[in-house]
Design an enzyme around this catalytic site. Structure first.
Site, PDB file in Angstrom:
ATOM      1  N   HIS A 133      11.482 104.350 114.120  1.00 26.21           N
ATOM      2  CA  HIS A 133      10.118 104.651 113.669  1.00 26.21           C
ATOM      3  C   HIS A 133      10.095 104.291 112.186  1.00 26.21           C
ATOM      4  O   HIS A 133      11.125 104.400 111.507  1.00 26.21           O
ATOM      5  CB  HIS A 133       9.799 106.136 113.840  1.00 26.21           C
ATOM      6  CG  HIS A 133       9.848 106.608 115.261  1.00 26.21           C
ATOM      7  ND1 HIS A 133       8.870 106.312 116.183  1.00 26.21           N
ATOM      8  CD2 HIS A 133      10.783 107.328 115.933  1.00 26.21           C
ATOM      9  CE1 HIS A 133       9.183 106.849 117.350  1.00 26.21           C
ATOM     10  NE2 HIS A 133      10.350 107.462 117.230  1.00 26.21           N
TER      11      HIS A 133
ATOM     12  N   ASP B 130      21.295 105.126 121.126  1.00 24.43           N
ATOM     13  CA  ASP B 130      19.936 105.678 121.191  1.00 24.43           C
ATOM     14  C   ASP B 130      19.102 105.191 119.998  1.00 24.43           C
ATOM     15  O   ASP B 130      18.343 105.964 119.396  1.00 24.43           O
ATOM     16  CB  ASP B 130      19.950 107.209 121.275  1.00 24.43           C
ATOM     17  CG  ASP B 130      18.633 107.755 121.821  1.00 24.43           C
ATOM     18  OD1 ASP B 130      17.753 106.952 122.191  1.00 24.43           O
ATOM     19  OD2 ASP B 130      18.488 108.988 121.865  1.00 24.43           O
TER      20      ASP B 130
ATOM     21  N   GLY C  90      13.315 110.305 116.481  1.00 26.01           N
ATOM     22  CA  GLY C  90      14.096 109.101 116.734  1.00 26.01           C
ATOM     23  C   GLY C  90      14.595 108.495 115.450  1.00 26.01           C
ATOM     24  O   GLY C  90      13.968 108.662 114.387  1.00 26.01           O
TER      25      GLY C  90
ATOM     26  N   ARG D 143      11.130  98.830 121.649  1.00 22.51           N
ATOM     27  CA  ARG D 143       9.672  98.914 121.383  1.00 22.51           C
ATOM     28  C   ARG D 143       8.873  97.681 121.775  1.00 22.51           C
ATOM     29  O   ARG D 143       7.758  97.491 121.268  1.00 22.51           O
ATOM     30  CB  ARG D 143       9.409  99.174 119.887  1.00 22.51           C
ATOM     31  CG  ARG D 143      10.247 100.261 119.234  1.00 22.51           C
ATOM     32  CD  ARG D 143       9.959 101.601 119.803  1.00 22.51           C
ATOM     33  NE  ARG D 143      10.554 102.688 119.026  1.00 22.51           N
ATOM     34  CZ  ARG D 143      10.843 103.873 119.538  1.00 22.51           C
ATOM     35  NH1 ARG D 143      10.629 104.137 120.828  1.00 22.51           N
ATOM     36  NH2 ARG D 143      11.359 104.821 118.797  1.00 22.51           N
TER      37      ARG D 143
ATOM     38  N   HIS E 243      15.939 101.648 122.226  1.00 24.23           N
ATOM     39  CA  HIS E 243      14.478 101.604 122.390  1.00 24.23           C
ATOM     40  C   HIS E 243      13.975 100.495 121.461  1.00 24.23           C
ATOM     41  O   HIS E 243      13.762 100.739 120.277  1.00 24.23           O
ATOM     42  CB  HIS E 243      13.844 102.933 121.972  1.00 24.23           C
ATOM     43  CG  HIS E 243      14.317 104.122 122.752  1.00 24.23           C
ATOM     44  ND1 HIS E 243      13.612 104.653 123.798  1.00 24.23           N
ATOM     45  CD2 HIS E 243      15.428 104.890 122.639  1.00 24.23           C
ATOM     46  CE1 HIS E 243      14.261 105.708 124.299  1.00 24.23           C
ATOM     47  NE2 HIS E 243      15.371 105.866 123.601  1.00 24.23           N
TER      48      HIS E 243
ATOM     49  N   HIS F 130      22.900 110.765 126.014  1.00 19.19           N
ATOM     50  CA  HIS F 130      23.080 111.497 124.760  1.00 19.19           C
ATOM     51  C   HIS F 130      23.375 112.991 124.933  1.00 19.19           C
ATOM     52  O   HIS F 130      22.509 113.828 124.713  1.00 19.19           O
ATOM     53  CB  HIS F 130      21.886 111.302 123.832  1.00 19.19           C
ATOM     54  CG  HIS F 130      20.520 111.377 124.478  1.00 19.19           C
ATOM     55  ND1 HIS F 130      20.165 112.338 125.379  1.00 19.19           N
ATOM     56  CD2 HIS F 130      19.430 110.588 124.333  1.00 19.19           C
ATOM     57  CE1 HIS F 130      18.922 112.147 125.755  1.00 19.19           C
ATOM     58  NE2 HIS F 130      18.461 111.083 125.137  1.00 19.19           N
TER      59      HIS F 130
HETATM   60  O1  DOR Z   1      14.447 110.980 119.507  1.00 21.27           O
HETATM   61  C1  DOR Z   1      14.104 110.303 120.463  1.00 21.27           C
HETATM   62  N1  DOR Z   1      13.408 109.165 120.287  1.00 21.27           N
HETATM   63  N2  DOR Z   1      14.418 110.700 121.696  1.00 21.27           N
HETATM   64  C2  DOR Z   1      13.893 110.097 122.787  1.00 21.27           C
HETATM   65  O2  DOR Z   1      14.149 110.548 123.879  1.00 21.27           O
HETATM   66  C3  DOR Z   1      12.985 108.940 122.651  1.00 21.27           C
HETATM   67  C4  DOR Z   1      13.187 108.273 121.370  1.00 21.27           C
HETATM   68  C5  DOR Z   1      12.089 107.298 121.024  1.00 21.27           C
HETATM   69  O3  DOR Z   1      11.762 106.462 121.871  1.00 21.27           O
HETATM   70  O4  DOR Z   1      11.581 107.354 119.902  1.00 21.27           O
HETATM   71 ZN    ZN Z   2      16.700 107.365 123.968  1.00 21.33          ZN
HETATM   72 ZN    ZN Z   3      16.480 110.504 125.305  1.00 24.21          ZN
END
Ligand code: DOR
Ligand code: ZN
Ligand code: ZN
Length: 436
Positions: free
Chosen positions: A305, A301, A320, A63, A61, A229
């Protein structure tokens, strides 16, 4: 560009481990042999180092667009390069949501300008974007959040899921958690500020229920399904006996390595991810399932943040954690501990992701394949530290962990993008090709 010759390295080839040379020409692996001629080549003599295919991370991700304070395609791809990752597949919960052909094109355009490594972008499913899902081309697949997570993507009604499984041409990748079960548990634990309640809200039962539904739909429509995951012993046991050929799955390093209440006490909301880190029995079962081939590959994954956002109390902190740059060192550490072989690492992190997503000419050291390469020092050691992370958020749940086995240099389409702490930012990756 001059051809590049890697001279006297350990090569992790599909047929086995060999000492030898590898020649790169025009961005491709031109030749592999015990001793190749040295004329007209830029020669890299890294005695003692190991050359393996670049890692393909099928789940990040980054962002971009929308949350540049957390990550961008520039910063995320730089973190990737430093971790030996030469290609990534990015998830659609960006802002705006990547749920249309236009938003996918927009992300590809940003990546073409700023990504150091190769890229692909999932399109996100909503209850009403079927036409976009049907018409979009050159995506790794359609991402369905069967349970809600970061962002507003959610498809939890059976009839909406049926329609997507039935009438779209692409692979479907699912975040499998049952929304209704999670909401019911959340209501029961309303107001909790104990992060250990996170896995008690997002329970193994909720994950198993959604995984079973996804597998049933894949079987019914003979649809290519990838379960993102995997996190539970229950899902691993279910898949050990109910995994049709159209179904594949992945596991993240954090779900293999971080578990238990003491870990939550140490990390607090830094440990909060969806689906959650759980008790030790799950991590053990996931490792066994990976070794047994029930789980096909590793995905990070990477979901950054900021520390400020994560410092909010449980209930307000986002879920996340980052991971794109720590995955390869962590897996090489497991290899050094005798828990798996270097060929396992290459199969889980390079070869299989390329196969699962039908990405041609990547994931292996073979003549004619793209020269996406990582030179690793299997004996180099360091301690992972927040302040040394390349990701914009500058933290890792593995802060303080000793690792053995480090990427030294990363090459994308034959070009060096990273070497011993330096980046070659003028290089850009390419859009990945997905064969249909
Ligand atoms: O923990 C997570 N963070 N799981 C997710 O499915 C999305 C991800 C995020 O984009 O922060
Ligand atoms: Zn994810
Ligand atoms: Zn996910």
């Amino acid at each position: 560009m001059d051809p590049t010759l890697f001279k006297g390295v350990t090569l992790i080839l599909p047929e086995g481990i060999r000492e030898g040379d590898l020649l790169v020409k025009d961005g491709k692996i031109a030749d592999i042999g015990p001793s190749l001629p040295e004329h007209a080549a830029h020669i890299i003599r890294d005695k003692g180092l190991t050359l393996m295919p670049g890692v393909i991370d099928p789940h990040v991700h980054f962002r971009d667009p929308g949350a540049p304070h957390k990550e961008t395609l520039a910063s995320g791809s730089k973190a990737a390069a430093s971790g030996g990752v030469t290609s990534f597949l990015d998830m659609p919960n960006t802002t705006p949501l990547a749920t249309t052909r236009d938003t996918i094109a927009q992300k590809k355009a940003i990546a073409a300008d700023t990504s150091l490594v190769n890229y692909g972008f999932f399109i996100g499913a909503t209850p009403d974007n079927l036409e976009e899902l049907q018409k979009v081309e050159q995506v790794p697949g359609i991402k369905i959040f069967m349970g809600s997570s970061t962002g507003s993507l959610l498809v939890d009604q059976p009839e909406d899921l049926e329609r997507i499984f039935k009438s779209t041409p692409h692979l479907v990748a699912v975040h499998a958690e049952d929304e209704a079960m999670v909401l019911a548990n959340k209501a029961k634990l309303e107001g909790s500020t104990d992060v250990w309640d996170h896995p008690r809200i997002r329970t193994p039962e909720a994950a198993l229920k959604a995984t079973k539904l996804a597998v049933a739909l894949a079987e019914k429509y003979n649809k290519r399904l990838h379960i993102c995951h995997l996190t539970t012993q229950e899902e691993a046991e279910f898949l050990a006996t109910h995994k049709p050929a159209c179904v594949t799955t992945e596991v993240s390093p954090q779900h293999l390595l971080l578990a238990g209440r003491a870990m939550y006490e140490r990390l607090g909301t830094l440990a909060q991810i969806n689906p959650p880190l759980r008790e030790e029995r799950h991590a053990e079962a996931l490792w066994k399932a990976l070794k047994a081939g029930v789980i096909d590959c590793i995905a990070t994954d990477h979901a950054p943040h900021t520390l400020e956002e994560k410092a909010r109390p449980f209930g307000k902190a986002p879920s996340g954690m980052p991971g794109v740059e720590t995955a390869l060192p962590l897996l090489l550490t497991l290899m050094n501990q005798g828990k798996c072989s270097i060929q396992d690492v290459v199969r889980w992190m390079c070869e299989t992701p390329a196969k699962l997503y039908n990405i041609p000419r990547k994931g292996a050291l073979k003549t004619g394949y793209d020269a996406d390469l990582v030179l690793v020092d299997l004996n180099a050691q360091k301690t992972l530290k927040n302040e040394n992370q390349i990701t914009k958020v500058k933290w890792t749940a593995f802060d303080g962990w000793p690792v053995k086995g480090l990427p030294i240099a990363t090459y994308v389409n034959g070009n060096p993008v990273f070497r011993e702490g330096d980046f070659f930012l003028e290089i850009k990756g390419q859009a990945l090709t997905f064969m249909v």
